[in-house]
Design an enzyme around this catalytic site. Structure first.
Site, PDB file in Angstrom:
ATOM      1  CB  SER A 138      -0.908   0.013   1.231  1.00  0.00           C
ATOM      2  OG  SER A 138      -1.669   1.207   1.257  1.00  0.00           O
ATOM      3  CE  LYS A 193      -2.979  -2.576  -0.100  1.00  0.00           C
ATOM      4  NZ  LYS A 193      -3.626  -2.761  -1.355  1.00  0.00           N
ATOM      5  CG  HIS A 196      -4.523  -0.851   4.249  1.00  0.00           C
ATOM      6  ND1 HIS A 196      -4.827  -0.378   2.987  1.00  0.00           N
ATOM      7  CD2 HIS A 196      -3.687   0.071   4.795  1.00  0.00           C
ATOM      8  CE1 HIS A 196      -4.207   0.768   2.782  1.00  0.00           C
ATOM      9  NE2 HIS A 196      -3.512   1.066   3.864  1.00  0.00           N
ATOM     10  CG  ASN A 197      -7.054  -1.816   0.048  1.00  0.00           C
ATOM     11  OD1 ASN A 197      -6.025  -1.515   0.648  1.00  0.00           O
ATOM     12  ND2 ASN A 197      -7.049  -2.100  -1.235  1.00  0.00           N
ATOM     13  CD  GLU A 200      -7.371   3.256   0.503  1.00  0.00           C
ATOM     14  OE1 GLU A 200      -7.768   3.455  -0.662  1.00  0.00           O
ATOM     15  OE2 GLU A 200      -6.355   2.568   0.763  1.00  0.00           O
TER      16      GLU A 200
END
Length: 493
Positions: A138, A193, A196-197, A200
């Site tokens: 990222s 990940k 994480h997104n 986000e």
């Protein structure tokens, strides 16, 4: 570092934006890099040549247009990073590479692959005598070149070989720690990940709602809002996304007007936010704020429908007296900060459930530290999360940590007031309100779900537990007086 002058330290396949910048990052850190780009019906011919003769000229980067020579140019055990589109392209590339590899060689998938695909690829690579690393990366173009947050998982035996390269190109936190560490087995790196997104998505929706409230309730100009976001970026809300929001608000178009005012309110998405929600549902963990952010993007894209609804469904907004701007900004700050805590808590709860369900033994503090720099959600706030998990290793929920519990209590009144005011004025703040309702449900020892369970038992004999009995005992009531005693099996989807 002594460079092998005959063979490369690592190979990289895929010279799109992320791939070429990662290759440059590796070379800038002293690694000898071989690069190769797949050719698709001639459309990508010349990509390698242009890169080697352009941005990579004079650097320790060696270009190849033949996959055989590319593989042969890398020192064993080979480390090959694939930066190609997620999905079938990764599988096809692996099938091309397998016959050319030697036992113990390592393939690294740095794309946004689905973690279940990574589970399968790890098993397949190991079955053939190779190692496979599924790594979240990222930070976008800037991070790829200057330091990204890197989340590797998969074949643990590969870690000692790939660690020096990946940690060297990773962003560094303020204390100098690389924002890269081993996550766990199988597809753990890509799962982290994915979450994480999802976070986000939540952060971006929350910031957009703060901007919208300031604009329409506070009647603030772009410059005034930019000043506020800049000030907030010096405090508890310090983050990359807050920083760029201030910069976006100040940015002017070629004609001197503010560009943000010309951008159509239809947000796109690539899918990882949706994957987060799907997997949270599969794991039975609430991820309401992030789900709201995903669905709001979908609704935003239906611009023509919303324009029709704005005409047909507008019943006239209630006229409310002007607000004290200073008080409003305090309330927006509280709502944004508190909702952010809820969003991260929901995301980490999904990570914990996945860790428990799949036996990954994820280190929550380590994950928080990996996100402190380089990635899109980087912020000082992540230090507080890491500290909470370090202080209480068996922490059941992030919001139960003393620090976060106290912070939430301090924001609650302003947060509630803002949600009430925005609803009075028919201003949409779905993520602020979703987060608030989650908190109110979480801190309620009793909820209305007893009525739901009674309804389920009434029409489907799905049984229920009783408050006056031990948990785990299930009962069925003959609600109508003429039903049978047969009851449905007890299970959770």
């Amino acid at each position: 570092m002594e460079i092998n002058k005959n063979l490369s330290d690592i190979g990289l396949i895929g010279l799109a934006v992320m791939g070429e910048n990662l290759a440059l990052n590796m070379a800038n850190h002293g690694w000898q890099v071989s690069v190769y780009n797949r050719t698709v019906t001639g459309l990508e011919e010349g990509v390698v040549e242009r890169f080697v003769e352009g941005r990579a000229k004079g650097k320790s980067i060696e270009g190849h247009v033949d996959i055989n020579s590319f593989v042969a140019s890398i020192a064993q055990p080979r480390k090959i990073m694939m930066m190609v589109r997620a999905g079938n392209a990764v599988d096809q590339l692996m099938e091309q590479l397998f016959p050319l590899l030697s036992p113990g060689d390592i393939l690294i998938d740095g794309g946004n692959s689905n973690y279940e695909d990574t589970n399968r690829r790890v098993a397949e690579a190991e079955r053939r005598g190779f190692l496979f690393v599924g790594s979240g990366v990222s930070g976008g173009e800037e991070g790829a070149l200057n330091g990204a947050s890197i989340m590797p998982g998969g074949s643990k035996a590969a870690w000692e070989s790939v660690k020096p390269v990946l940690q060297s190109i990773a962003a560094k936190a303020e204390d100098g720690t690389p924002c890269c560490d081993w996550v766990g087995p199988q597809g753990a790196g890509h799962f982290v990940k994915m979450i994480h997104n999802g976070i986000e998505y939540g952060d971006m929706q929350l910031i957009s709602e703060a901007y919208w409230v300031m604009k329409w309730m506070g009647r603030m100009s772009n410059e005034e809002m930019a000043d506020v976001f800049e000030k907030w970026n010096e405090g508890k809300l310090q983050s990359y996304l807050i920083q760029i929001t201030a910069e976006i608000l100040r940015h002017k178009d070629a004609d001197g007007t503010y560009l943000i005012d010309h951008i159509l309110d239809a947000a796109g998405q690539k899918g990882t936010g949706k994957w987060s929600v799907i997997n949270a549902l599969e794991l039975g963990k609430p991820l309401g704020l992030i789900a709201t952010a995903v669905f709001e993007r979908s609704l935003s894209s239906e611009k023509s429908l919303r324009q029709q609804a704005a005409t047909r469904l507008d019943g006239g907004k209630e006229v409310v007296a002007d607000l004290n701007r200073e008080n409003l900004l305090d309330e927006v700050h509280a709502a944004l900060y508190a909702s952010k805590m809820v969003s991260y808590a929901q995301g980490f709860a999904v990570l914990q459930e996945a860790s428990d369900r799949f036996g990954w033994n994820l280190d929550m503090a380590s994950i928080a530290r990996m996100w402190r720099n380089g990635c899109i959600i980087r912020s000082g706030f992540l230090n507080d999360i890491a500290a909470a998990y370090e202080q209480e290793t068996d922490l059941k929920h992030l919001l139960l940590a003393p620090y976060f519990a106290n912070e939430l209590k301090a924001q609650l009144n302003d947060w509630k007031h803002l949600v009430a005011k925005t609803l009075e004025r028919e201003i949409s703040i779905p993520a602020f309100s979703s987060a608030l309702n989650y908190l109110l449900s979480l801190k309620s020892a009793d909820l209305s779900a007893n009525m739901i369970q009674a309804q389920r038992d009434y029409f489907g004999a799905h049984t229920f537990e009783r408050k006056d009995k031990e948990r785990g005992q299930f009962f069925h009531e003959n609600w109508t007086g003429h039903g049978g005693s047969t009851k449905s099996g007890t299970y959770n989807v």
